[in-house]
Each structure stands twice: as C-alpha cells, then as structure tokens.
Design a protein around this motif. Sequence first.
Motif, PDB file in Angstrom:
ATOM      1  N   ILE A  35       0.872  -1.189   0.000  1.00 52.06           N
ATOM      2  CA  ILE A  35       0.000   0.000   0.000  1.00 52.06           C
ATOM      3  C   ILE A  35       0.903   1.231   0.000  1.00 52.06           C
ATOM      4  O   ILE A  35       1.633   1.459   0.971  1.00 52.06           O
ATOM      5  CB  ILE A  35      -0.897   0.081   1.268  1.00 52.06           C
ATOM      6  N   GLY A  36       0.842   2.007  -1.047  1.00 55.31           N
ATOM      7  CA  GLY A  36       1.653   3.229  -1.157  1.00 55.31           C
ATOM      8  C   GLY A  36       2.908   2.970  -1.974  1.00 55.31           C
ATOM      9  O   GLY A  36       3.826   2.289  -1.525  1.00 55.31           O
ATOM     10  N   GLY A  37       2.922   3.516  -3.174  1.00 57.38           N
ATOM     11  CA  GLY A  37       4.061   3.287  -4.077  1.00 57.38           C
ATOM     12  C   GLY A  37       4.854   4.562  -4.308  1.00 57.38           C
ATOM     13  O   GLY A  37       5.203   4.901  -5.435  1.00 57.38           O
ATOM     14  N   GLY A  38       5.134   5.291  -3.228  1.00 59.71           N
ATOM     15  CA  GLY A  38       5.925   6.534  -3.330  1.00 59.71           C
ATOM     16  C   GLY A  38       7.408   6.230  -3.254  1.00 59.71           C
ATOM     17  O   GLY A  38       7.864   5.142  -3.618  1.00 59.71           O
ATOM     18  N   TRP A  69       9.558   5.553  -0.841  1.00 56.72           N
ATOM     19  CA  TRP A  69      10.017   4.376  -0.091  1.00 56.72           C
ATOM     20  C   TRP A  69       9.235   3.119  -0.481  1.00 56.72           C
ATOM     21  O   TRP A  69       9.792   2.031  -0.588  1.00 56.72           O
ATOM     22  CB  TRP A  69       9.932   4.644   1.420  1.00 56.72           C
ATOM     23  N   VAL A  75      -1.460  -1.043  -4.062  1.00 59.22           N
ATOM     24  CA  VAL A  75      -2.508  -0.034  -3.893  1.00 59.22           C
ATOM     25  C   VAL A  75      -1.802   1.316  -3.882  1.00 59.22           C
ATOM     26  O   VAL A  75      -0.942   1.567  -3.033  1.00 59.22           O
ATOM     27  CB  VAL A  75      -3.283  -0.212  -2.568  1.00 59.22           C
ATOM     28  N   LEU A 105      -1.274   8.466   7.885  1.00 51.70           N
ATOM     29  CA  LEU A 105      -2.299   7.495   7.442  1.00 51.70           C
ATOM     30  C   LEU A 105      -2.022   6.075   7.943  1.00 51.70           C
ATOM     31  O   LEU A 105      -2.834   5.170   7.726  1.00 51.70           O
ATOM     32  CB  LEU A 105      -2.381   7.475   5.909  1.00 51.70           C
ATOM     33  N   HIS A 106      -0.863   5.860   8.585  1.00 52.21           N
ATOM     34  CA  HIS A 106      -0.510   4.492   9.002  1.00 52.21           C
ATOM     35  C   HIS A 106      -1.610   3.840   9.840  1.00 52.21           C
ATOM     36  O   HIS A 106      -1.973   2.686   9.618  1.00 52.21           O
ATOM     37  CB  HIS A 106       0.781   4.498   9.823  1.00 52.21           C
ATOM     38  N   GLU A 155       5.198   0.761   7.910  1.00 56.02           N
ATOM     39  CA  GLU A 155       6.438   1.536   7.940  1.00 56.02           C
ATOM     40  C   GLU A 155       6.571   2.300   9.256  1.00 56.02           C
ATOM     41  O   GLU A 155       5.606   2.498   9.969  1.00 56.02           O
ATOM     42  CB  GLU A 155       6.503   2.495   6.737  1.00 56.02           C
ATOM     43  N   LYS A 156       7.788   2.756   9.524  1.00 51.15           N
ATOM     44  CA  LYS A 156       8.012   3.543  10.738  1.00 51.15           C
ATOM     45  C   LYS A 156       7.678   5.001  10.456  1.00 51.15           C
ATOM     46  O   LYS A 156       7.808   5.403   9.298  1.00 51.15           O
ATOM     47  CB  LYS A 156       9.453   3.367  11.220  1.00 51.15           C
TER      48      LYS A 156
HETATM   49  N1  LIG Z   1      12.120   2.427   6.776  1.00 49.40           N
HETATM   50  C1  LIG Z   1      12.710   3.451   6.222  1.00 49.40           C
HETATM   51  O1  LIG Z   1      13.938   3.559   6.204  1.00 49.40           O
HETATM   52  C2  LIG Z   1      11.885   4.521   5.562  1.00 49.40           C
HETATM   53  C3  LIG Z   1      12.492   5.408   4.667  1.00 49.40           C
HETATM   54  C4  LIG Z   1      11.690   6.382   4.074  1.00 49.40           C
HETATM   55  C5  LIG Z   1      10.351   6.469   4.385  1.00 49.40           C
HETATM   56  N2  LIG Z   1       9.799   5.591   5.266  1.00 49.40           N
HETATM   57  C6  LIG Z   1       8.344   5.665   5.598  1.00 49.40           C
HETATM   58  O2  LIG Z   1       7.613   5.237   4.478  1.00 49.40           O
HETATM   59  C7  LIG Z   1       6.382   5.943   4.414  1.00 49.40           C
HETATM   60  C8  LIG Z   1       6.209   6.555   3.023  1.00 49.40           C
HETATM   61  O3  LIG Z   1       7.228   7.503   2.804  1.00 49.40           O
HETATM   62  P1  LIG Z   1       7.565   8.033   1.331  1.00 49.40           P
HETATM   63  O4  LIG Z   1       8.768   8.874   1.476  1.00 49.40           O
HETATM   64  O5  LIG Z   1       7.563   6.889   0.379  1.00 49.40           O
HETATM   65  O6  LIG Z   1       6.275   8.961   1.050  1.00 49.40           O
HETATM   66  P2  LIG Z   1       5.711   9.398  -0.369  1.00 49.40           P
HETATM   67  O7  LIG Z   1       4.857  10.586  -0.123  1.00 49.40           O
HETATM   68  O8  LIG Z   1       6.819   9.469  -1.380  1.00 49.40           O
HETATM   69  O9  LIG Z   1       4.785   8.180  -0.812  1.00 49.40           O
HETATM   70  C9  LIG Z   1       3.535   7.884  -0.246  1.00 49.40           C
HETATM   71  C10 LIG Z   1       2.670   7.287  -1.350  1.00 49.40           C
HETATM   72  O10 LIG Z   1       1.456   6.823  -0.758  1.00 49.40           O
HETATM   73  C11 LIG Z   1       0.393   7.148  -1.631  1.00 49.40           C
HETATM   74  N3  LIG Z   1      -0.840   7.169  -0.850  1.00 49.40           N
HETATM   75  C12 LIG Z   1      -1.279   8.143  -0.018  1.00 49.40           C
HETATM   76  N4  LIG Z   1      -2.438   7.749   0.574  1.00 49.40           N
HETATM   77  C13 LIG Z   1      -2.704   6.508   0.127  1.00 49.40           C
HETATM   78  C14 LIG Z   1      -3.740   5.585   0.392  1.00 49.40           C
HETATM   79  N5  LIG Z   1      -4.719   5.849   1.258  1.00 49.40           N
HETATM   80  N6  LIG Z   1      -3.726   4.399  -0.266  1.00 49.40           N
HETATM   81  C15 LIG Z   1      -2.734   4.122  -1.141  1.00 49.40           C
HETATM   82  N7  LIG Z   1      -1.727   4.969  -1.441  1.00 49.40           N
HETATM   83  C16 LIG Z   1      -1.706   6.137  -0.794  1.00 49.40           C
HETATM   84  C17 LIG Z   1       0.776   8.493  -2.226  1.00 49.40           C
HETATM   85  O11 LIG Z   1       0.089   8.731  -3.447  1.00 49.40           O
HETATM   86  C18 LIG Z   1       2.279   8.302  -2.432  1.00 49.40           C
HETATM   87  O12 LIG Z   1       2.595   7.775  -3.697  1.00 49.40           O
HETATM   88  C19 LIG Z   1       6.419   6.976   5.535  1.00 49.40           C
HETATM   89  O13 LIG Z   1       5.718   6.492   6.635  1.00 49.40           O
HETATM   90  C20 LIG Z   1       7.886   7.085   5.891  1.00 49.40           C
HETATM   91  O14 LIG Z   1       8.090   7.402   7.246  1.00 49.40           O
HETATM   92  C21 LIG Z   1      10.533   4.617   5.843  1.00 49.40           C
END
Ligand SMILES: NC(=O)c1ccc[n+]([C@@H]2O[C@H](COP(=O)([O-])OP(=O)(O)OC[C@H]3O[C@@H](n4cnc5c(N)ncnc54)[C@H](O)[C@@H]3O)[C@@H](O)[C@H]2O)c1
Length: 318
Positions: free
Chosen positions: A8-11, A13, A31, A72-73, A90-91
Amino acid sequence: MDKKICVIGGGKWGQNHIKTLYQLGNLSGIVEANAERLNELLKIYPVEGFTELEQALERDFDGFTVAVPAPLHYEVAKKIIESGKSVLVEKPMTLSAETSAELVQLAEKNGVQLMVGHVLLFHPAIRKIKEIIDSGELGNLYYLYSNRLNLGTVRTEENVFWSFAPHDISVLDYFVGHPAEKIVSKGSKFLQENVYDVTITQLDYPNNVHAHIFVSWLHPFKEQRLVVIGSKGMVSFDDATAEKEIKFYDKRIDFEKGIPVKVENPTKIISYEQKQPLTEELKYFIEHLDKKIEIADGRSGLEVVKVLEEAEKKIQEG
Ligand SMILES: NC(=O)c1ccc[n+]([C@@H]2O[C@H](COP(=O)([O-])OP(=O)(O)OC[C@H]3O[C@@H](n4cnc5c(N)ncnc54)[C@H](O)[C@@H]3O)[C@@H](O)[C@H]2O)c1
C-alpha cells in the motif's frame, strides 16, 4: 515462496518495498491512491493494481506492507488488521502511543501479525553488533549513542526527531534488550517557525545503561555513527562511510590501587555478512505471516512511538 503480498503506497520508499518483493517473487498487488503513479508502477511490475485499499482487501492476499505517509498508518493498518490479515507498517508505526497500542491490541485480538519497518534491525552490521553485545565481549553495557546527521531532507510537517530518530530508538532498544525508562530532550529550530532542525535526546535504561541520540538535517556532512561502550570493550559503526566498518576497540579503564588506568590494545575490524536490510526485513515478514514476530514486532514499535511522544513533549517544554 508462494505467499502473496500487496504493497500500500508506491511513493519514494514504497517503491523499494515493491521492487524488493517483486525480486523475491512475492509481489502480488499494489494499492496507490494516485492513478497516474499506479499505472507507471504497473508497467514495470505486472501485478494487480488498485487505487483503494478496500478493493485489495476483497482479494486473497496473504499479507500487506504499508508505505503511505505516516499520518495514514493508523487507519490503513487498522483496516488491514480488522480484515484478518497480517501487516508490516512503515516507521513510525503511528503518530501516537495511544493509536499504536490500539493496533497492537487489535492484532492480538484478531490473531494476525503486526510488524514495523524498523529496517536497521535487519542490517547485518547491527545484527553483528548485537551478537557482540550478547556474547559478553563488551562486558556490562555503559553508554551508547547514535548520531544521524546530514544536510536535508528537511520536512515541513514533522520535526527532525520524528523523521530520523525512529531507527535510532529501535536500534538502542534492541541493543539494550529493553525500552528506555526516562527521556530528556532538547531541540533547536532555525529554518521554520515550528519545526525543530536539531535535537539531542538522552535515554536512561535499566541497570545504569545510558544513551543519547543526536539528529540534525542541518549538518555539513553525512554521519550515521553508532558507538557502544562497555566495561570491557567498545564498538563503533558508521553506515555513512564507504567502508562501513565495525570497529572493536579493546579499550577500557581499570583501577589499580584506586587509581584509574587506561588500557588500550589494538583495534580490530569485525567482518559481517553483506545483505540488503530491506530484503531481510521483508523476507522475515513473509516467513512470519503465521508465526510470532520477535524482531520489530508491534510492541517494540509501540515503545519507539512512546519515546517519540515523550521526547516531543520535552522538546516543546524547552
Ligand atoms: N524504513 C525506512 O527507512 C523509511 C524510509 C523512508 C520512508 N519511510 C516511511 O515510508 C512511508 C512513506 O514515505 P515516502 O517517502 O515513500 O512517502 P511518499 O509521499 O513518497 O509516498 C507515499 C505514497 O502513498 C500514496 N498514498 C497516499 N495515501 C494513500 C492511500 N490511502 N492508499 C494508497 N496509497 C496512498 C501516495 O500517493 C504516495 O505515492 C512513511 O511512513 C515514511 O516514514 C521509511
């Protein structure tokens, strides 16, 4: 492995979850709320795609990983747990200890596994240092610290402690084998009115073990240094260096006739396996979809959020 995982979430990370699970042969669904982004991902990874979680919950996936923005977690993980599926969030697990505790209870009630993306706990160097600590080579633990410093990525909604420190807290708790009992934290803000750029947090653990975490996104160079000091020896590791060496310092202070005496022997480089932490983390999650999670489980994720919350309170108090 035949387990089917949906991300869920393809941003930024989440795409690492997607790529890694695809390489492992376990990626079955994505998703992504942004339809354009979803289509881009599906061109590379030909799996089932959805723009809404509810659509994916109707399918027969074995587990979910959640990499949506942190606010949203809670709601996303809650829906997955309530549907009776295991989840890796995720954290930070959620933005409050109350909601994290609720997820832990809900997962236990529903008999599903809840894991948190504390990826450093799957870093082979961190595992090696834990092995050294547990072997007794360092003697009694005295003091640990973690510096996570760099220029950027500056966030506008969360301060540097929430952004950087979840990893450090998880590692210190893992090394000590116990959550911190007392937290003191100070922060400084320069770039934005309400967002702290630099924080220093002291953590007290049981048995007179102490630690600090120093994080900053306003720093001239990258440093991810961990130091563990024990009664018989000391260890350091900096993940930001090219060598990524674990150094074992055979150094200590002895007392001779009541006088402190420095003992210094040659420093050794400790070798460790080269493995990708995220791959190890996701493999562990898949292997534990139906088994009790021991590392980075929901309860340890909750302890990390408690520290984040307490430190935030102390920072705000000044
Ligand atoms: N473990 C690690 O080392 C690490 C590193 C970076 C980020 N993270 C965590 O990963 C998470 C995401 O970070 P990111 O930098 O990828 O953010 P990001 O904003 O780049 O990506 C988030 C993605 O989620 C999508 N999204 C939002 N709401 C949604 C929903 N309800 N259903 C489906 N998709 C949805 C967005 O469109 C976006 O593509 C954060 O919680 C961040 O803390 C962890």
